[in-house]
Scaffold this active site. Structure first.
Site, mmCIF file in Angstrom:
data_model
loop_
_atom_site.group_PDB
_atom_site.id
_atom_site.type_symbol
_atom_site.label_atom_id
_atom_site.label_comp_id
_atom_site.label_asym_id
_atom_site.label_seq_id
_atom_site.Cartn_x
_atom_site.Cartn_y
_atom_site.Cartn_z
ATOM 1 N N ASP A 269 43.955 82.657 50.502
ATOM 2 C CA ASP A 269 44.286 82.055 49.215
ATOM 3 C C ASP A 269 43.047 81.972 48.329
ATOM 4 O OD1 ASP A 269 46.354 80.413 47.650
ATOM 5 O OD2 ASP A 269 44.667 79.015 47.746
ATOM 6 N N GLU B 82 44.173 87.122 48.106
ATOM 7 C CA GLU B 82 44.731 86.833 46.785
ATOM 8 C C GLU B 82 43.567 86.745 45.804
ATOM 9 O OE1 GLU B 82 47.356 83.351 44.588
ATOM 10 O OE2 GLU B 82 45.605 82.833 45.787
#
Length: 546
Positions: free
Chosen positions: A207, A276
């Site tokens: 993330d 990401e």
């Protein structure tokens, strides 16, 4: 675990279809209105029936849930809301027995304010973890040390009276940023990752991986002109969009850390990483971060926007192809942070089954791996969640201009019951009534449903090496037609999409050799007549070249 780990192809992730599971909304087995790990295990046979290669499970770690698990208080334990470590081990074993790899979310750039590291760090300026987070003195007038803004609204600095300093938070104020310039932070982070690799996970979805480092000089971000405030993943009325984010993320030091992370992963054959990435130039950052020494795969928000034109899709992919010379991309058009694709790109046609199938085919036909978000295989539409039922702090802050992320996070509809078969009690978010007709049980019984169409498409795709790992080259076509070739070895395919709800015609270039149309993919197929391709609404055409 051995079956999967000892597979001949350690590059299984190249061209893989990865199914994202948002645990809170998948299946509730203990009657508290929130999905859990046993719920995922109970539905793994369904996941296997889709023909996907792996699952990515959003955070299930111990957390106060201010950002629904993306604020981690203990990286090595399961939050009781979702179950136990034993539950995870059983889930992992079941997935592996079905030939499904398991990827887990790792949120490395920040922790929860409830993490033991932060609790110690905030107590004083001279404790063992005093420098584990990003602390800074106030300006002489008491204001924050610079102009950095939080993605979730407002300034990115929070005052801590115990230390008499501000701490940095790029997201919620309850998500303090770790100081990755400190070697001990990097070492502890890698040790937490190793914990899960030792447990047998097959990969990590990382993330906000470009947010690990900050500019040590704490320089102000420059202002961004109003006409350019169209950032990825946030609305233009969010002050975060008012700046070029040159200094609060995507720092050069991040590259060396990614190489350390990759060195750890390389000790676990077949384990992979998916980063990401959201930066000022996300495609350029992907090209820098994804290669044989850093991340295995990367994805950004470029196809998670409102622009669904053929020109935009082609330009985005070509831009990345030009920049990413040696890396491997991953594409997604839906996830837990954005409006569902059939609503975002379909508008009034959101309930069009042909559109839903075509969107899955589109993302599965680009060069790269694929992330499919739970419910995408059902053609789920964005839910209208009333303000009083909102849970997302992002949406609550920016209502009504931006309604947040709850509309794409409503529970999976397993059947047409009031709660969609998700829970025996009121779910944490309401199940839209219109999702009953799109539920798994309804679509299972319909051979022509979106669900069965996606199952057929994914099985068919596995038999087409050119679509799984082949190169891509775009062909000239007027809007709304998107045309390209995919090639792997001796096999070369022509792929054409009509992205509109009206019939279109496209003249096939004379340079292409004789075409052998492929019609067994289960989509609305185009028809070739005297060198002109006739495409029905939402039509798709695949053909072998030569």
């Amino acid at each position: 675990m051995a079956e999967v780990r000892n597979a001949e192809q350690t590059h299984w992730w190249r061209g893989a279809v990865i199914y994202q599971i948002y645990p809170r909304s998948f299946l509730d087995t203990n009657g508290d209105g929130v999905g859990d790990l046993p719920g995922i295990e109970a539905r793994l046979d369904y996941v296997a029936s889709l023909g996907v290669d792996a699952i990515w499970i959003s955070p299930f770690f111990k957390s106060p849930m201010a950002d629904f698990g993306y604020d981690i208080a203990d990286y090595r334990d399961v939050d009781p809301l979702f179950g136990t470590l034993d539950d995870f081990d059983r889930l992992l074993a079941k997935a592996h027995s079905l030939g499904i790899r398991v990827m887990i979310d790792q949120v490395l750039s920040h922790t929860s304010i409830e993490h033991a590291w932060f609790k110690e760090s905030r107590e004083s300026r001279d404790n063992a973890k005093a420098d584990w987070y990003v602390w800074a003195d106030a300006k002489p007038d008491g204001t924050p040390p610079n102009n950095w803004m939080s993605l979730f609204g407002g300034v990115a600095w929070q005052w801590e009276p115990r230390r008499g300093q501000y701490f940095l938070h790029n997201f919620l104020a309850s998500q303090p940023d770790l100081n990755f310039h400190h070697p001990a932070v990097q070492a502890a982070t890698l040790d937490n990752v190793k914990f899960w690799l030792d447990r047998g996970v097959d990969g990590l979805r990382l993330d906000a991986i470009n947010f690990c480092f900050h500019d040590m000089q704490l320089r102000d971000n420059p202002a961004k002109p109003a006409e350019l405030r169209t950032g990825r993943g946030f609305s233009p009325d969010n002050p975060y969009a008012f700046q070029y984010h040159w200094y609060n993320n995507t720092q050069p030091e991040n590259v060396a850390f990614l190489e350390e992370l990759r060195a750890l992963l390389d000790r676990y054959p077949g384990a992979t990483t998916l980063g990401e990435i959201s930066s000022e130039d996300s495609l350029a950052t992907m090209a820098e971060y994804v290669n044989e020494r850093r991340l295995h795969m990367g994805y950004s928000f470029e196809l998670l926007t409102d622009d669904s034109s053929a020109a935009y899709i082609r330009g985005t992919v070509q831009n990345l192809e030009a920049k990413m010379r040696e890396g491997w991309p991953c594409w997604a058009i839906s996830n837990h942070d954005v409006q569902r694709a059939v609503t975002r790109w379909g508008g009034d046609a959101a309930l069009d089954a042909d559109l839903a199938r075509q969107l899955v085919a589109l993302v599965c036909s680009l060069r790269g791996s694929v992330c499919l978000y739970q419910g995408e295989e059902l053609g789920l539409t964005e839910a209208e969640v009333p303000f009083e039922a909102l849970q997302d702090p992002y949406g609550i802050t920016f209502w009504p201009n931006f309604k947040g992320r709850d509309g794409c996070r409503t529970p999976m509809p397993w059947n047409g019951d009031a709660n969609g078969g998700f829970s025996a009690v009121q779910p944490w978010l309401p199940v839209p009534a219109e999702h009953g007709a799109l539920s798994v049980s309804v679509q299972d019984e319909n051979a022509g449903s979106v669900l069965n169409g996606v199952r057929h498409l994914l099985r068919w795709r596995k038999s087409q090496p050119a679509l799984v790992t082949g190169e891509i080259a775009f062909l000239d076509a007027a809007e709304p037609v998107l045309a390209f070739t995919r090639g792997a070895g001796e096999e070369k395919l022509l792929v054409v999409f009509n992205l509109s709800a009206t019939a279109q015609a496209w003249d096939v270039p004379a340079a292409l050799h004789a075409l052998a149309p492929i019609d067994d993919h289960g989509l609305r197929a185009g028809e070739l007549r005297d060198g002109t391709l006739q495409l029905p609404p939402r039509g798709v055409f695949y053909a072998r070249i030569g």
